[in-house]
Scaffold this active site. Structure first.
Site, mmCIF file in Angstrom:
data_model
loop_
_atom_site.group_PDB
_atom_site.id
_atom_site.type_symbol
_atom_site.label_atom_id
_atom_site.label_comp_id
_atom_site.label_asym_id
_atom_site.label_seq_id
_atom_site.Cartn_x
_atom_site.Cartn_y
_atom_site.Cartn_z
ATOM 1 N N GLY A 8 -53.482 5.098 25.498
ATOM 2 C CA GLY A 8 -54.502 5.438 24.516
ATOM 3 C C GLY A 8 -54.448 6.858 23.998
ATOM 4 N N GLU B 283 -50.195 5.215 31.234
ATOM 5 C CA GLU B 283 -49.295 4.222 30.631
ATOM 6 C C GLU B 283 -49.380 4.370 29.124
ATOM 7 O OE1 GLU B 283 -50.922 0.857 32.711
ATOM 8 O OE2 GLU B 283 -52.436 0.568 31.169
ATOM 9 N N GLY C 145 -48.092 4.584 25.406
ATOM 10 C CA GLY C 145 -47.055 3.975 24.569
ATOM 11 C C GLY C 145 -46.913 4.789 23.292
ATOM 12 N N ARG C 146 -47.978 4.731 22.491
ATOM 13 C CA ARG C 146 -48.008 5.363 21.173
ATOM 14 C C ARG C 146 -47.560 6.826 21.180
ATOM 15 N NH1 ARG C 146 -51.444 3.328 17.517
ATOM 16 N NH2 ARG C 146 -52.600 2.381 19.232
ATOM 17 N N ARG D 233 -49.480 -2.440 10.987
ATOM 18 C CA ARG D 233 -50.695 -1.666 11.256
ATOM 19 C C ARG D 233 -51.568 -1.425 10.013
ATOM 20 N NH1 ARG D 233 -51.123 2.829 12.934
ATOM 21 N NH2 ARG D 233 -52.717 2.549 14.503
ATOM 22 N N TYR E 298 -55.176 -3.030 10.629
ATOM 23 C CA TYR E 298 -56.310 -2.154 10.939
ATOM 24 C C TYR E 298 -56.698 -1.247 9.769
ATOM 25 C CZ TYR E 298 -54.148 -2.688 15.657
ATOM 26 O OH TYR E 298 -53.574 -3.144 16.799
ATOM 27 N N CYS F 137 -46.500 -12.924 0.647
ATOM 28 C CA CYS F 137 -47.526 -13.515 -0.202
ATOM 29 C C CYS F 137 -48.901 -13.366 0.445
ATOM 30 C CB CYS F 137 -47.213 -14.974 -0.459
ATOM 31 S SG CYS F 137 -45.729 -15.148 -1.435
ATOM 32 N N GLU F 138 -49.289 -12.142 0.656
ATOM 33 C CA GLU F 138 -50.603 -11.793 1.211
ATOM 34 C C GLU F 138 -50.990 -10.500 0.512
ATOM 35 O OE1 GLU F 138 -52.584 -13.131 3.469
ATOM 36 O OE2 GLU F 138 -51.272 -14.754 4.125
HETATM 37 C C1 PLP Z 1 -51.252 -1.254 24.750
HETATM 38 C C2 PLP Z 1 -51.482 -0.816 26.133
HETATM 39 C C3 PLP Z 1 -51.111 0.477 26.528
HETATM 40 C C4 PLP Z 1 -50.534 1.482 25.589
HETATM 41 O O1 PLP Z 1 -51.448 1.914 24.671
HETATM 42 P P1 PLP Z 1 -51.062 3.135 23.683
HETATM 43 O O2 PLP Z 1 -52.223 3.178 22.761
HETATM 44 O O3 PLP Z 1 -49.804 2.738 23.016
HETATM 45 O O4 PLP Z 1 -50.915 4.336 24.532
HETATM 46 C C5 PLP Z 1 -51.295 0.807 27.840
HETATM 47 N N1 PLP Z 1 -51.805 -0.064 28.734
HETATM 48 C C6 PLP Z 1 -52.171 -1.304 28.400
HETATM 49 C C7 PLP Z 1 -52.713 -2.210 29.429
HETATM 50 C C8 PLP Z 1 -52.029 -1.732 27.088
HETATM 51 O O5 PLP Z 1 -52.397 -2.954 26.747
#
Ligand code: PLP
Length: 418
Positions: free
Chosen positions: A230, A272, A274-275, A310, A314, A341-342
């Site tokens: 997050g 954890e 990602g982004r 995205r 969103y 076609c959206e």
């Molecule tokens: C999607 C997700 C993440 C990663 O979220 P980011 O916004 O990309 O940091 C981490 N943990 C879980 C369980 C997720 O579903």
């Protein structure tokens, strides 16, 4: 304020396009390594810190391998992601399985790999024991309900299908102990694309206090606390990037204030993300196919929302530049569209950009996470290639583009489609 750059000159980009036609996503290896190092620096004080890269953000084993070289593990939410981890050389407790509504084969593979299993519900304990056996180290995902507000991406925790309530956690750890599990962690994932330091500190306080209480009442001696992902990125030029140093030192204070006195000063911290690891290190490169003027001016690209969902999903903002026109005045207002076609297949609406010509290369920024990964084949649109810009400046193809044969490969039809 942030500045948005693209790592290839226009001339170099044209060379790359000759070999790998647009559209494609391109990732910057150096930037990915630096993003992880920044996070690790913020938590250098912690007894042990591990980033479990959320594979779903950029599920390519080459990307996972680069992060693993810097010490990251993985966070997986499916069988395919477990296999990607394994292929990238990430095994054992460097893997966390954070899945929900989990099928047996996922639990089995995670147990086979020796992963930490993070359960989404108390009822999954028996299901896990029955179908796969118990892991060496187990955690539960906490859903704090109305203690957290939520946002458009992640929603309100009280409406979220994920995790256990606070009361359930007390029962869950006691039950897992009875069943013979010896080592424990605590997990949550309740914020998404968060830019404010306080957002992270609030979550950390919630988790540390809960861990202290679980230790006191249930005698759970936690090995780790996973604060989830997050970490936001500045999609908009006026956004400020997350102040990771402030987040790290703020969490350090809470660690000393809450965990140490509770006898949990040995707890490992995990995230954890990602982004924040790959998002700003990726770009979707497309070519302008058409310009159309009706009630508005439309620029049609050779990519579409199947390559980057995205904005349509969103209403997310992604910064856009045009190769070679970075410094030109942004005095033309366009909708930048794909060919699906959206009508929501638009990368930008009413966006001021330099005057665009057919054949221009349009660069959509911050597509490294949840970009290619969210691809789909609706309308017969094909997935693009993924390229890696290596630290030595060379380009590596890390996923070829899907072909029409791939698209037809699963059909069973007596005639020929090609
Ligand atoms: C999607 C997700 C993440 C990663 O979220 P980011 O916004 O990309 O940091 C981490 N943990 C879980 C369980 C997720 O579903």
């Amino acid at each position: 304020m942030t500045t948005k750059t693209f790592p290839l000159s226009q001339a170099r980009l044209e060379e790359v396009v000759k070999e790998y036609p647009t559209p494609f996503h391109i990732y910057d290896e150096h930037a990915i390594r630096e993003n992880l190092r920044g996070l690790q620096r913020a938590f250098a004080w912690a007894p042990e810190f591990r980033e479990h890269f959320a594979v779903k953000a950029t599920p390519n084993p080459r990307i996972v391998q680069i992060l693993a070289e810097e010490g990251a593990g993985t966070d997986c939410s499916s069988l395919a992601e477990l296999l990607i981890s394994q292929a990238a050389g990430v095994t054992g407790e460097k893997i966390m399985l954070t899945s929900n509504d989990t099928p047996a084969d996922e639990f089995q593979k995670a147990i086979e790999l020796g992963a930490i299993i993070n359960l989404d519900d108390i009822s999954h304990l028996d299901y896990l024991a029955e179908h796969a056996g118990l892991p060496g180290c187990l955690s539960f995902r906490y859903n704090p309900g109305n203690l957290i507000e939520g946002n458009d991406i992640i929603g309100k925790p009280t409406e979220a299908k994920y995790g256990l309530t606070r009361e359930q956690l007390f029962t869950a750890y006691a039950r897992a102990k009875e069943m013979g599990v010896k080592r424990f962690g605590l997990h949550t994932m309740v914020i998404s694309n968060e830019l404010r330091t306080e957002g992270f500190l609030y979550t950390a306080r919630l988790m540390f206090e809960l861990a202290a209480e679980l230790k006191q009442k249930d005698g759970v001696d936690f090995e780790f606390i996973n604060l989830g992902g997050g970490i936001g990125i500045p999609y908009q030029l006026e956004d400020e990037p997350v102040d990771l140093a402030a987040v790290g030192s703020g969490i350090h204070k809470l660690f000393e204030e809450i965990l140490v006195p509770a006898g949990l000063g040995h707890v490992r911290l995990a995230m954890e993300s990602g982004r924040a690891m790959t998002g700003p290190a990726g770009w979707l490169v497309s070519t302008v196919l058409h310009e159309k003027k009706t009630y508005k001016d439309y620029i049609g690209l050779d990519s579409c929302m199947a390559n980057l969902m995205r904005p349509a999903l969103y209403g997310a903002y992604h910064h856009i530049t045009v190769a070679g026109k970075e410094d030109a005045p942004r005095d033309h207002m366009y909708d930048i569209t794909g060919s699906l076609c959206e009508n929501n297949d638009k990368f930008a609406i009413d966006r001021f950009l330099p005057q665009i010509e057919i054949g221009d290369r349009v660069i959509i920024h911050d597509t490294g996470a949840h970009g290619h990964a969210m691809g789909f084949n609706y309308n017969g649109k094909l997935w693009s290639a993924e390229l890696l810009l290596r630290e030595d400046g060379s380009i590596e193809l890390i996923r070829r583009a899907q072909t029409i044969d791939d698209y037809f490969a699963t059909l069973r039809y007596p005639g020929s489609l090609l």
